[in-house]
Design an enzyme around this catalytic site. Sequence first.
Site, PDB file in Angstrom:
ATOM      1  N   CYS A   1       0.843  -1.206   0.000  1.00  0.00           N
ATOM      2  CA  CYS A   1       0.000   0.000   0.000  1.00  0.00           C
ATOM      3  C   CYS A   1       0.880   1.259   0.000  1.00  0.00           C
ATOM      4  CB  CYS A   1      -0.984  -0.036   1.155  1.00  0.00           C
ATOM      5  SG  CYS A   1      -2.402   1.082   0.921  1.00  0.00           S
TER       6      CYS A   1
ATOM      7  N   HIS B   1      -3.724  -5.418   0.280  1.00  0.00           N
ATOM      8  CA  HIS B   1      -3.258  -5.860   1.605  1.00  0.00           C
ATOM      9  C   HIS B   1      -3.346  -7.379   1.747  1.00  0.00           C
ATOM     10  CE1 HIS B   1      -2.726  -1.997   3.728  1.00  0.00           C
ATOM     11  NE2 HIS B   1      -3.670  -1.562   2.908  1.00  0.00           N
TER      12      HIS B   1
ATOM     13  N   GLU C   1      -1.275  -9.031   3.567  1.00  0.00           N
ATOM     14  CA  GLU C   1      -0.719  -9.381   4.885  1.00  0.00           C
ATOM     15  C   GLU C   1      -1.778  -9.399   5.979  1.00  0.00           C
ATOM     16  OE1 GLU C   1      -1.122  -4.975   5.424  1.00  0.00           O
ATOM     17  OE2 GLU C   1      -1.118  -6.451   3.823  1.00  0.00           O
TER      18      GLU C   1
END
Length: 239
Positions: free
Chosen positions: A87, A182, A184
């Site tokens: 990001c 995202h 993660e």
Amino acid sequence: MNNRVLIIQNISHEGPGILEDLLAEHTIGFELCDLSKGGNAPDPAGFAGMVVLGGPQSANDETAQITGELALIEKALDAGVPYLGICLGLQLLVKARGGSVVKCHQKEIGFREPDGEPFMVELTNEGKHDALFRGMPERLRVFQLHGETVEPADGMTLLAKGRGCKHQVVRVGSNAWGLQCHFEMTPAMFESWIGIDADLKVMNRDELLTEFEAISAGYAETGRAILLNFLAVTGLVKS
């Protein structure tokens, strides 16, 4: 070779998530530096890899945190340290190497496009053969949380594109990558973000949680695979 990973945090609630789990599973050491708390990051040249996480800041900010972070990323790239940006980490990577960061025509927030279709990224021909996406399908469902996007500079490689913001995954050089989405994110992180992020707070909390629960197993599998591919590039895990 140093066998640790440097992780740069831009805001305390956006942590390494699945990456931290993988590092623990493979007994890989890491140093976590939260710049939002005024921390000073060490020289990235002393690490096997560098990961820069997301945050609400803009890569165009002229604050000490952002200008210092851009210089730190340049130092890592100049030293040939494998880099992964998520990001804001993508936007800082592109900015550090001469690209631009601009406002999205429309923010990308949550799991779905404005017309209700799921947010997806599609690998380009280059992405299909890139080390970061080894063993991955051509289309991946993603979670988005950004109001800015990147315009890559000449020589940067687009690895995955989206419907709204085209430039979703970019490679700079041979071993530096940036992801707009995202991968993660863990369930605990997501639940925390819903109560913190202004754009998520105005959405239906129960609907968001229900949707993430429905896809969480596959989403985690995708995130683990991509992050393991990055760790393989660092040499810290076997490919």
